[in-house]
Design an enzyme around this catalytic site. Structure first.
Site, PDB file in Angstrom:
ATOM      1  CE  LYS A 188     -58.020   7.458 -33.332  1.00  0.00           C
ATOM      2  NZ  LYS A 188     -59.807   8.028 -32.808  1.00  0.00           N
ATOM      3  CD  GLU A 262     -52.890  22.360 -31.959  1.00  0.00           C
ATOM      4  OE1 GLU A 262     -52.296  22.124 -30.689  1.00  0.00           O
ATOM      5  OE2 GLU A 262     -54.201  22.222 -31.583  1.00  0.00           O
ATOM      6  CB  CYS A 297     -54.153  22.986 -26.783  1.00  0.00           C
ATOM      7  SG  CYS A 297     -55.233  22.949 -28.140  1.00  0.00           S
ATOM      8  CD  GLU A 399     -53.209  20.460 -22.157  1.00  0.00           C
ATOM      9  OE1 GLU A 399     -52.856  19.999 -22.803  1.00  0.00           O
ATOM     10  OE2 GLU A 399     -53.312  21.916 -23.207  1.00  0.00           O
TER      11      GLU A 399
HETATM   12  P1  ADP Z   1     -57.203  14.049 -25.645  1.00  0.00           P
HETATM   13  O1  ADP Z   1     -56.558  13.916 -24.351  1.00  0.00           O
HETATM   14  O2  ADP Z   1     -57.889  15.273 -25.787  1.00  0.00           O
HETATM   15  O3  ADP Z   1     -58.211  12.438 -25.819  1.00  0.00           O
HETATM   16  P2  ADP Z   1     -55.499  11.979 -26.986  1.00  0.00           P
HETATM   17  O4  ADP Z   1     -53.987  12.384 -27.312  1.00  0.00           O
HETATM   18  O5  ADP Z   1     -55.154  11.155 -26.168  1.00  0.00           O
HETATM   19  O6  ADP Z   1     -55.788  13.623 -26.275  1.00  0.00           O
HETATM   20  O7  ADP Z   1     -56.535  12.053 -27.977  1.00  0.00           O
HETATM   21  C1  ADP Z   1     -56.465  12.661 -29.110  1.00  0.00           C
HETATM   22  C2  ADP Z   1     -56.904  11.711 -30.611  1.00  0.00           C
HETATM   23  O8  ADP Z   1     -55.665  10.810 -30.448  1.00  0.00           O
HETATM   24  C3  ADP Z   1     -57.765  10.502 -30.310  1.00  0.00           C
HETATM   25  O9  ADP Z   1     -58.916  10.109 -31.485  1.00  0.00           O
HETATM   26  C4  ADP Z   1     -56.776   9.400 -29.829  1.00  0.00           C
HETATM   27  O10 ADP Z   1     -58.187   8.383 -29.724  1.00  0.00           O
HETATM   28  C5  ADP Z   1     -56.158   9.430 -30.944  1.00  0.00           C
HETATM   29  N1  ADP Z   1     -55.091   8.767 -29.836  1.00  0.00           N
HETATM   30  C6  ADP Z   1     -55.117   8.173 -28.336  1.00  0.00           C
HETATM   31  N2  ADP Z   1     -53.378   7.186 -28.264  1.00  0.00           N
HETATM   32  C7  ADP Z   1     -53.018   7.223 -29.522  1.00  0.00           C
HETATM   33  C8  ADP Z   1     -52.098   6.547 -29.981  1.00  0.00           C
HETATM   34  N3  ADP Z   1     -51.716   5.322 -29.573  1.00  0.00           N
HETATM   35  N4  ADP Z   1     -51.883   6.155 -31.223  1.00  0.00           N
HETATM   36  C9  ADP Z   1     -52.599   6.852 -32.011  1.00  0.00           C
HETATM   37  N5  ADP Z   1     -53.992   7.673 -31.430  1.00  0.00           N
HETATM   38  C10 ADP Z   1     -53.709   7.910 -30.355  1.00  0.00           C
END
Ligand code: ADP
Length: 498
Positions: A188, A262, A297, A399
């Protein structure tokens, strides 16, 4: 952001335009028919639309991957490796288009960031392509009448979720080792930056059988959640925030699925008094990832400066950082581009405001972004440094994922190391000194997965990269990372006496 009504799209020239999401070797829309509109954060314009995938799309992708797995895992590893080498070459031939696409969708400046990321992604495919023969097992000496050996077998369908900050590099880091080891993948992409990842998938798809790599485009909880919880996923590999990493780990725990995470960081930089020199200032700028708007990060966002050089070092830093040019990510003249989206921009501005509101913190340079003029046309923020507070305030603990650096004074080395370790994160760290003994002692005492001494560079293929503490679990980027994260060991024990 979600829309089904036609939006006026204005992509930059020479960039990749998506054809849909990649499922079973075909480019298709979402099952719901809905789309996500992608924005250029440097101009706040709509540039493309991608499918808005949900659980039904995850199902299709997992089914396609399941179909592809039996024959892909039986392709001779060296042959899989050769395909990765061809992908590397094909990616290299299109580096410029990929770099422009990355710059357009992420806001990362083309010259200082996006071009390097596109080249690194090709290099990652090349590195793992050359490692296919290293998927070796071992023999166990159990005596003359027993043959006991191990095999490195793929896990099956890998569910991968990646963020937007370095989407192609982080995507390549999962695709190349997972496929090399004989797994199939459903990835994804991040909802804010899926275009260059789709381009990488497009190139990969020219060389691997249908269903081996599937890339879907959807939102976090809705699409990523469905992927993380899908019963047929045999391995989860996630890069993103610590908060979401915990959600992924819970999903993995439900089904006892191995997981690589990560996650975030709040990385310390310790500057010794003998390093009050230009090379160290340049290194700090690099380590803080100021030319990536510090959306990294590994950003060295807590700078522990020895008291003897506190003011002189900050003066040098100000001179160099304020000379950097902030502007259109696609302009070759720009050193610094824009923040990814309005949400992150607002978050960064709130941290800056918080710093400005504290009477016990001193703004060294930077501050809130201008409200008018060219820089107000995108999500541009100013590199900002606050000084004079200790390690215990919000700006030194959380962060920020934006260009806000805190400078903290130290006089006693043990105290500096103690403060450096006073964080629930432990991803990267930096030490600056001519005294190599001191530098290495500090490197060994710091609780981080990666410590750099006298340099602030980015990851290179071959190094095992990953975090201590809440910065993550598992390692990627290396041979060991591929073996540990994308294979499982089987022992076969044969009685030779029969
Ligand atoms: P950032 O703040 O860097 O966007 P996130 O951890 O929110 O970091 O997002 C990183 C990835 O995880 C993105 O592809 C986002 O769509 C996905 N993501 C966010 N929330 C969820 C969730 N509850 N379950 C699975 N994937 C998620």
């Amino acid at each position: 952001m979600d829309t089904v009504t036609p939006t006026k799209l204005s992509p930059a020239s020479g960039t990749y335009q998506p054809k849909g999401q990649l499922i079973g070797g075909k480019w298709i829309g979402s099952v719901s028919g809905k789309v996500i509109t992608i924005e250029n954060p440097g101009k706040k314009t709509s540039i493309a639309q991608v499918p808005h995938a949900g659980a039904a799309d995850v199902e299709l992708a997992v089914t396609a991957a399941e179909k592809a797995f039996p024959s892909w895992k039986n392709v001779v590893p060296r042959e899989r490796g050769k395909l990765l080498l061809k992908i590397a070459e094909a990616m290299e031939a299109r580096v410029e288009e990929m770099a422009r696409t990355i710059a357009m969708e992420t806001g990362n400046a083309l010259r200082t960031q996006a071009r390097g990321e596109a080249k690194l992604a090709a290099d990652i495919f090349r590195y793992f392509g050359g490692l296919a023969s290293e998927l070796k097992g071992e023999t166990v000496p159990l005596g003359e009448s027993v043959l006991s050996y191990t095999r490195r077998e793929p896990l099956g369908i890998v569910g991968a979720i990646i963020p937007w900050n370095a989407p192609v590099m982080l995507g390549a880091l999962k695709i190349a080792p997972a496929l090399c080891a004989g797994n199939v993948l459903v990835m994804k992409a991040a909802e804010d930056a899926p275009l260059a990842v789709l381009m990488m998938a497009d190139i990969t798809n020219e060389f691997v059988p249908p269903g081996v790599l599937n890339v879907i485009t959807g939102y976090g909880e809705e699409c990523g959640g469905a992927l993380a919880n899908h019963p047929k996923i045999r391995k989860l590999s996630f890069t993103g925030s610590t908060e979401v990493g915990k959600v992924i780990m819970r999903a993995a725990a439900e089904r006892i699925v191995p997981v690589s995470l990560e996650l975030g960081g709040k990385s310390p930089s310790i500057v010794y008094p003998d390093a009050d020199e230009d090379w160290a200032v340049d290194g700090i700028i690099n380590a803080m990832r100021f030319t990536r708007q510090s959306q990294s990060c590994t950003a060295g966002s807590r700078m522990f400066l020895h008291e003897d050089i506190f003011d002189s070092f900050l003066a040098k830093l100000e001179k160099k950082v304020t000379a950097l040019k902030i502007g259109d990510p696609l302009d070759e003249a720009s050193d610094i581009g824009s923040i990814i989206n309005n949400k992150q921009y607002t978050k960064v501005c709130k941290y800056v405001q918080d710093g400005l509101d504290r009477s016990d913190a001193r703004l060294v340079f930077g501050g809130l972004p201008p409200k008018t003029g060219p820089l107000s046309e995108g999500y541009f923020t100013m590199p900002t440094v606050f000084a004079d507070r200790s390690n215990d305030w919000r700006l030194a603990r959380e962060e920020i994922f934006g260009p806000v650096l805190v400078a903290i004074r130290w006089s006693d080395e043990a105290e500096a190391i103690r403060m450096a370790n006073e964080s629930h994160y432990g991803l990267a760290a930096y030490v600056w000194t001519h005294n190599i003994g001191k530098g290495l002692r500090a490197a060994h005492a710091i609780e981080s997965g990666w410590v750099q001494v006298n340099q602030g560079g980015g990851q290179t293929p071959g190094m095992s990269y990953g975090g201590y503490k809440q910065s993550g679990l598992g390692r990627e980027f290396s041979l060991e990372g591929m073996l540990d994260s994308f294979t499982q060991r089987k022992s076969v024990t044969v009685n030779l006496a029969v």
